[in-house]
Design a protein around this motif. Structure first.
Motif: not given
Length: 98
Positions: A5-13, A57-59, A83-88
């Motif tokens: 399971r991955i929790r990502l905080t960032g944009s929809d893109d 940013p959305k989760m 994620a590092f490249d996209l600042d997430a």
């Protein structure tokens, strides 16, 4: 098969980019973004509704069925780099079936 399971905080893109990356990795059995079942206290009647420091940013929660531990390691490394490249922000949780 292990479930990651991955929790990502960032944009929809950003979430789409991560899902596209996962879909291209060999050894991935299944990728799915899970709907958020819990509200994050975004009450429209709140005095802080719509303020800039509440909007952000959305989760996203993504489930990935991986074939083995080597694939899981490869997935973690690839997603951390993206994620590092996209600042997430990304967080992992592993669940073994048994």
């Amino acid at each position: 098969m292990p479930m990651l399971r991955i929790r990502l905080t960032g944009s929809d893109d950003t979430a789409r980019a991560v899902i596209n990356l996962l879909s291209s990795v060999e050894g991935i059995e299944h990728v799915e973004e899970i709907d958020d079942l819990m509200s994050h206290m975004d009450d429209a009647d709140s005095s802080s509704a719509g303020l800039s420091d509440v909007a952000g940013p959305k989760m996203h929660e993504i489930e990935v069925e991986v074939g083995n531990a080597a694939t899981e390691r490869k997935v973690r490394e690839a997603i951390e780099a993206l994620a590092f490249d996209l600042d997430a922000v990304v967080e992992f949780e592993t669940e073994e079936e048994g």
